[in-house]
Design a protein around this motif. Structure first.
Motif, PDB file in Angstrom:
ATOM      1  N   ASN A 220       0.946  -1.131  -0.097  1.00 49.75           N
ATOM      2  CA  ASN A 220       0.118  -0.101  -0.158  1.00 49.75           C
ATOM      3  C   ASN A 220       1.125   1.037   0.129  1.00 49.75           C
ATOM      4  N   TRP A 221       1.561   1.295  -1.184  1.00 48.81           N
ATOM      5  CA  TRP A 221       2.657   2.263  -1.044  1.00 48.81           C
ATOM      6  C   TRP A 221       1.894   3.658  -1.211  1.00 48.81           C
ATOM      7  N   HIS A 222       0.746   4.116  -1.299  1.00 46.26           N
ATOM      8  CA  HIS A 222       0.206   5.298  -1.037  1.00 46.26           C
ATOM      9  C   HIS A 222       0.356   5.921   0.304  1.00 46.26           C
ATOM     10  N   THR A 229       4.566  13.631   1.963  1.00 52.09           N
ATOM     11  CA  THR A 229       3.917  15.000   1.480  1.00 52.09           C
ATOM     12  C   THR A 229       3.200  15.527   2.293  1.00 52.09           C
ATOM     13  N   GLY A 230       3.207  14.970   3.805  1.00 52.64           N
ATOM     14  CA  GLY A 230       2.493  15.722   4.914  1.00 52.64           C
ATOM     15  C   GLY A 230       0.950  15.594   4.442  1.00 52.64           C
ATOM     16  N   GLY A 231       0.457  14.404   3.811  1.00 52.47           N
ATOM     17  CA  GLY A 231      -1.004  13.940   3.704  1.00 52.47           C
ATOM     18  C   GLY A 231      -1.567  14.653   2.247  1.00 52.47           C
ATOM     19  N   ARG A 232      -0.815  15.377   1.703  1.00 55.01           N
ATOM     20  CA  ARG A 232      -1.271  16.091   0.563  1.00 55.01           C
ATOM     21  C   ARG A 232      -1.326  15.230  -0.419  1.00 55.01           C
ATOM     22  N   GLY A 233      -0.257  14.478  -0.843  1.00 55.99           N
ATOM     23  CA  GLY A 233      -0.345  13.720  -2.029  1.00 55.99           C
ATOM     24  C   GLY A 233       0.920  14.137  -3.099  1.00 55.99           C
ATOM     25  N   ALA A 234       1.281  13.340  -4.036  1.00 57.60           N
ATOM     26  CA  ALA A 234       2.002  13.813  -5.059  1.00 57.60           C
ATOM     27  C   ALA A 234       1.540  14.569  -6.233  1.00 57.60           C
ATOM     28  N   ASP A 235       2.335  15.437  -6.776  1.00 61.64           N
ATOM     29  CA  ASP A 235       1.851  16.386  -7.689  1.00 61.64           C
ATOM     30  C   ASP A 235       1.889  15.578  -9.052  1.00 61.64           C
ATOM     31  N   PHE A 236       2.755  14.552  -9.135  1.00 59.57           N
ATOM     32  CA  PHE A 236       2.749  13.886 -10.452  1.00 59.57           C
ATOM     33  C   PHE A 236       3.213  12.257 -10.065  1.00 59.57           C
ATOM     34  N   ILE A 237       2.839  11.496 -11.178  1.00 61.41           N
ATOM     35  CA  ILE A 237       3.190  10.181 -10.789  1.00 61.41           C
ATOM     36  C   ILE A 237       3.261   9.461 -12.266  1.00 61.41           C
ATOM     37  N   GLU A 239       3.235   6.522 -14.207  1.00 58.77           N
ATOM     38  CA  GLU A 239       2.530   5.165 -13.876  1.00 58.77           C
ATOM     39  C   GLU A 239       2.821   4.286 -15.195  1.00 58.77           C
ATOM     40  N   VAL A 240       3.772   3.404 -14.623  1.00 54.66           N
ATOM     41  CA  VAL A 240       4.410   2.397 -15.661  1.00 54.66           C
ATOM     42  C   VAL A 240       3.752   0.979 -15.498  1.00 54.66           C
ATOM     43  N   GLY A 241       3.130   0.889 -14.398  1.00 54.80           N
ATOM     44  CA  GLY A 241       2.557  -0.503 -13.948  1.00 54.80           C
ATOM     45  C   GLY A 241       1.136  -0.920 -14.644  1.00 54.80           C
ATOM     46  N   GLY A 242       0.511   0.027 -14.970  1.00 48.62           N
ATOM     47  CA  GLY A 242      -0.779  -0.293 -15.480  1.00 48.62           C
ATOM     48  C   GLY A 242      -1.904  -0.591 -14.618  1.00 48.62           C
ATOM     49  N   GLU A 248      -3.248   2.439  -6.783  1.00 50.29           N
ATOM     50  CA  GLU A 248      -2.371   2.957  -5.765  1.00 50.29           C
ATOM     51  C   GLU A 248      -1.964   4.307  -6.371  1.00 50.29           C
ATOM     52  N   SER A 249      -1.918   4.660  -7.536  1.00 53.65           N
ATOM     53  CA  SER A 249      -1.474   5.960  -8.008  1.00 53.65           C
ATOM     54  C   SER A 249      -2.538   6.896  -7.698  1.00 53.65           C
ATOM     55  N   LEU A 250      -3.769   6.430  -7.889  1.00 54.13           N
ATOM     56  CA  LEU A 250      -4.843   7.431  -7.692  1.00 54.13           C
ATOM     57  C   LEU A 250      -4.858   7.891  -6.127  1.00 54.13           C
ATOM     58  N   LYS A 251      -4.614   6.734  -5.288  1.00 54.51           N
ATOM     59  CA  LYS A 251      -4.708   6.872  -3.855  1.00 54.51           C
ATOM     60  C   LYS A 251      -3.586   8.059  -3.419  1.00 54.51           C
TER      61      LYS A 251
END
Length: 343
Positions: A220-222, A229-237, A239-242, A248-251
């Protein structure tokens, strides 16, 4: 000249070297003496099926590989962009000069059915399929640029338009993600790299990664992304896994952030991703597919690489006659950066 040819029923055992007469350039064409080619995950798909859609017995052989470096040996009438003696990189999409993507620009991608690729020692290309390259890079390094490097460049700097201080997540340590890490470090972004290998994560740290996440021990790497990120989330991901990683990327992404969908590495073994409209609406994130880029983008990328003296990470090199083994190693995912074949 000699060329790698992939024929039905496909697979690495049906990738062989064939002899052909040396090509002569016609109107708008160039011949390039190839020095190196690099592999992409795409090449494992084409080798397995003869193309993105599986070919059949009547399908003609495919000359593989989109990415290469060589020296122009001769030019045909009307050629103005390059001259004999110029060192050039191939371009993944020969018809995409500038502007946004379009079907006609994406037609004729090198190394696919109907568009012979760089897997030949003397290649005949349309003039539009090549571009002069920075002098400071080796032939092997240049060969890594057309697909992986340009994909990462377009995703971050053309589509997402990130700013210094933004946080980017880079999945894995293959070619696109490592170029993304190098570009992000040069641009002043905070970087979070995921991998199942602690050894690869340490190598990513040496390239400037800010945070490291082993997704095998933290599926659960999100959660560590949110924590970093202090709970904010990443600005950019990136996504190579599909299907296996998109949830997880959306989370992990911040509200209004950007997810660049580049690969399908997990799709063969993963169930289809179930995306509820409420999740998409809740994130307000942009989820955008990325398919390499234009010559204009490639030239901008080369200027930035020259300014920062960014050197591609070449994991291993092999003779081009060992292409079947190289493709199998690419599919196995043991590499860090790029696998290159030399002539």
């Amino acid at each position: 000249m000699r060329a790698l040819e992939l024929s039905y029923p496909w697979g690495t055992s049906n990738l062989r070297i064939s002899d052909h007469p040396d090509p002569k350039p016609g109107m708008g064409q160039v011949t390039v003496r190839m020095r190196a080619v690099s592999l992409n995950f795409r090449d494992t798909i084409i080798t397995a099926k003869g193309g993105y859609a599986k070919g059949n017995e009547s399908s003609p052989p495919v000359v593989p590989f989109s990415d290469g470096c060589g020296v122009v040996e001769a030019v045909g009438e009307g050629v103005t962009r390059v001259a004999p003696g110029d060192r050039v990189s191939t371009l993944f999409f020969p018809n995409w000069v500038s502007g946004p993507p379009a079907p006609e620009k994406a037609a004729g991608a090198l190394g696919s059915p109907g568009a012979p690729g760089a897997g030949r020692d003397l290649a005949l290309f349309p003039e539009s399929a090549g571009c002069r390259v920075p002098d400071y890079l080796s032939d092997e390094e240049v060969s890594t640029l057309p697909c992986a490097a340009l994909t990462a460049w377009r995703a971050m700097f053309v589509d997402a338009r990130l700013e210094p201080g933004d946080t980017v997540v880079l999945q894995g340590t293959g070619g696109v993600s490592i170029f993304g890490l190098q570009f992000a470090h040069a641009a002043g972004y905070r970087t979070i790299v995921t991998s199942s290998s602690n050894e690869k994560l340490e190598r990513a740290r040496a390239l400037g990664a800010t945070h490291l996440v082993n997704y095998r021990s933290e599926p659960n790497w999100h959660r560590p992304v949110r924590e970093a990120t202090g709970g904010r989330g990443a600005d950019f991901i990136m996504e190579v896994g599909g299907a296996g990683t998109l949830i997880e990327s959306l989370k992990s992404v911040r509200m209004g952030g950007h997810i660049a969908v580049i690969g399908v590495l997990t799709d063969a073994n993963a169930p289809p991703a179930t995306l509820s409209p409420s999740v998409m609406i809740g994130t307000s994130a942009r989820v955008q597919g990325v398919s390499v880029g234009s010559r204009e983008m490639f030239e901008a990328m080369c200027r930035a690489m020259t300014l920062h003296q960014i050197r591609p990470v070449v994991d291993r090199t092999m003779p081009w006659t060992e292409a079947p083994r190289a493709i199998e190693e690419m599919a196995g995912g043991s590499h860090f950066g790029k696998i290159v074949l030399t002539f």
